[in-house]
Design an enzyme around this catalytic site. Structure first.
Site, PDB file in Angstrom:
ATOM      1  CG  LEU A 271      -1.938  -1.155   1.298  1.00 17.01           C
ATOM      2  CD1 LEU A 271      -2.742  -1.072   2.584  1.00 17.01           C
ATOM      3  CD2 LEU A 271      -2.859  -1.133   0.092  1.00 17.01           C
TER       4      LEU A 271
ATOM      5  CB  ALA B  90       6.946   1.927   8.320  1.00 12.00           C
ATOM      6  CB  THR B  91       6.961  -1.292   3.797  1.00 16.86           C
ATOM      7  OG1 THR B  91       8.273  -0.803   3.497  1.00 16.86           O
ATOM      8  CG2 THR B  91       6.230  -1.617   2.509  1.00 16.86           C
TER       9      THR B  91
ATOM     10  CE  LYS C  16       3.285   3.062  10.626  1.00 16.26           C
ATOM     11  NZ  LYS C  16       2.666   4.188  11.372  1.00 16.26           N
TER      12      LYS C  16
ATOM     13  CG  ASP D   1       0.313  13.910  11.137  1.00 18.57           C
ATOM     14  OD1 ASP D   1       0.247  14.980  10.498  1.00 18.57           O
ATOM     15  OD2 ASP D   1       0.824  12.872  10.687  1.00 18.57           O
TER      16      ASP D   1
END
Length: 474
Positions: A150, A156-157, A173, A265
């Site tokens: 995604l 991170a991926t 994650k 955020d």
């Protein structure tokens, strides 16, 4: 024999005679029988509880008679000894007699029998609980199957995945661990905060997997986010849907703020939406628990477009109002289809804010001249503009709510809890305010999304089309 006496006793209870005498006489008789049986069992007679013969391997005897040490007793003997030591509570006896719920044994009989409540089973230790969950499959990378990628960021991926335990879709994650630095502080914050947040409008953290090379957070999977939703409906949302999404955003945020947690955020990319229309706060990597003693935080938070002016000017002392400015910007963006203050630099962002809301002064924003950045930039003197001119689709209540959020002085901004009670949401009804924290707003049959005017035929973008979603999750 005992079962027959119990039946006789229960039958006597059902007779239509004066209640106090019947209870006392019957209990007196039963108490005597119960004590005799209990004593006989403790004298090693081969009679089990309630008249049943005990298993042969559980016969009772003294450890010294067998020549065994107390610590070497067989499991059967230890089991029988535990049975001998058991005490019965009022609730136990009542259940055995199948008494009605409104009948209680008199206190004097409990004292006579010396009936004490048995010790409740002790809760599992943290280590035992982890071992138990591990046996099921939690905490193991092989429990999840990676499907589509995604997005990818510095640390991170994120993958779309599937749980082998439940067959449900999940979001994985995967945070890369540097041996020199360990887990990023943002990941530690996200885990520590999310594991304690249980709300219908906050993304659920299902599992945590720690290996030598990575830390994987397993979240519930949602199909889209607010940015993608806006793109797909041509940036033209139904005003009814704007109201429903706004209420869900405030509901989740009020839950966080009540627990002294700041998100820090907020932006459309961090508001995930499923096919049902449930909106959930996500990406708590920059979130902060405000219960710590200090009031000084980093001002490098919140995407520029949703950052409040006090933070833009360098303020590091802030509280829950930092999130409320972002809520106002998101409200405007849903109502108009365009970002409110799309600046590319801090100076440009402040310039856009001042041009719409008016250049602040000590009268409109006490203490603003104390910011060195404000004095350095030397902004033109703008007059405030009516918000209705820029968001004509909002009604009077909507404009009032928006203006209550976009205030220079942070302590004057409306709180999330107060905003939920604003007249803007009156059309949603009263029952939306009575929901449990974990209950979805769509559990109420009167709450349903409407078709957006810019609807393009599908509620959400299909997987594999366009850009990867949730780029902001890093």
């Amino acid at each position: 024999m005992i079962m027959n006496k119990m039946k006789n006793f229960k039958r006597r209870f059902s007779l239509s005679v004066p209640r106090t005498e019947t209870i006392e006489e019957s209990l007196a008789e039963f108490t005597e029988q119960f004590n005799q049986l209990h004593n006989r069992r403790n004298e090693n007679l081969q009679l089990g509880p309630l008249g049943r013969d005990p298993p042969q391997e559980c016969s009772t005897f003294s450890p010294t008679d067998s020549g065994e040490e107390p610590g070497q007793l067989s499991p059967g003997v230890q089991f029988q000894r535990r049975q001998n030591q058991r005490r019965f509570s009022m609730e136990d006896v009542s259940k055995r007699l199948s008494l009605p719920m409104d009948i209680r044994l008199p206190q004097e009989f409990l004292q006579k029998l010396q009936m004490e409540s048995p010790d409740l089973p002790k809760p599992l230790s943290r280590m035992s609980r982890r071992a138990s969950l591990s046996d099921i499959g939690f905490g193991k990378l092989e429990t999840y199957v990676k499907l589509d990628k995604l997005g990818e960021g510095t640390y991170a991926t994120v993958f779309k995945g599937r749980s082998k335990l439940t067959e449900n879709l999940v979001a994985l994650k995967e945070i890369r661990l540097e041996h020199e630095e360990g887990a990023p502080c943002t990941a530690i914050r996200e885990v520590s905060l999310l594991k304690n947040l249980k709300h219908a409008n906050i993304v659920t953290l299902h599992d945590l997997i720690h290996t030598d090379r990575s830390l994987t957070l397993v979240f519930e999977y949602l199909d889209s986010d607010l940015k993608q939703y806006l793109d797909h409906c041509g940036n033209l949302m139904s005003m009814h849907n704007v109201k429903i999404f706004m209420f869900q955003l405030l509901r989740g945020l009020a839950y966080c703020h009540h627990r002294k947690i700041l998100h820090r955020d907020l932006k459309p990319q961090n508001l995930l939406i499923n096919e049902r229309g449930e909106l959930k706060l996500a990406d708590f990597g920059l979130a902060r628990a405000k219960s710590v003693p200090t009031k000084t935080y980093s001002n490098e938070v919140v995407t520029l477009w949703y950052r409040p002016p006090d933070v833009l000017l360098g303020s590091t002392e802030y509280s829950t109002p930092i999130d409320m400015w972002g809520v106002g910007c998101i409200h405007y963006e849903m109502a108009t289809g365009r970002p409110l203050f799309p600046g590319s630099t801090v100076k440009e962002e402040l310039h856009l804010i001042f041009r719409l809301l008016g250049t602040p002064t000590e009268e409109t924003w006490p203490g603003v001249t104390a910011f060195s950045e404000f004095r350095t930039y030397s902004f033109p003197c703008y007059l405030p503009q009516p918000l209705i001119n820029h968001a004509p689709r909002l009604d009077t209540d909507g404009i009032h709510l928006l203006s209550s959020l976009l205030l220079y002085e942070s302590k004057s901004r409306m709180s999330a809890e107060a905003a939920l009670s604003h007249s803007y949401f009156r059309s949603l009804g009263e029952r939306v305010h009575q929901l449990e924290d974990t209950a979805s707003i769509f559990s109420l049959k009167e709450i349903q999304l409407q078709k957006d005017p810019g609807y393009r035929g599908l509620a959400f973008q299909q997987p594999g089309r366009g850009k990867n979603r949730r780029q902001s999750i890093f």
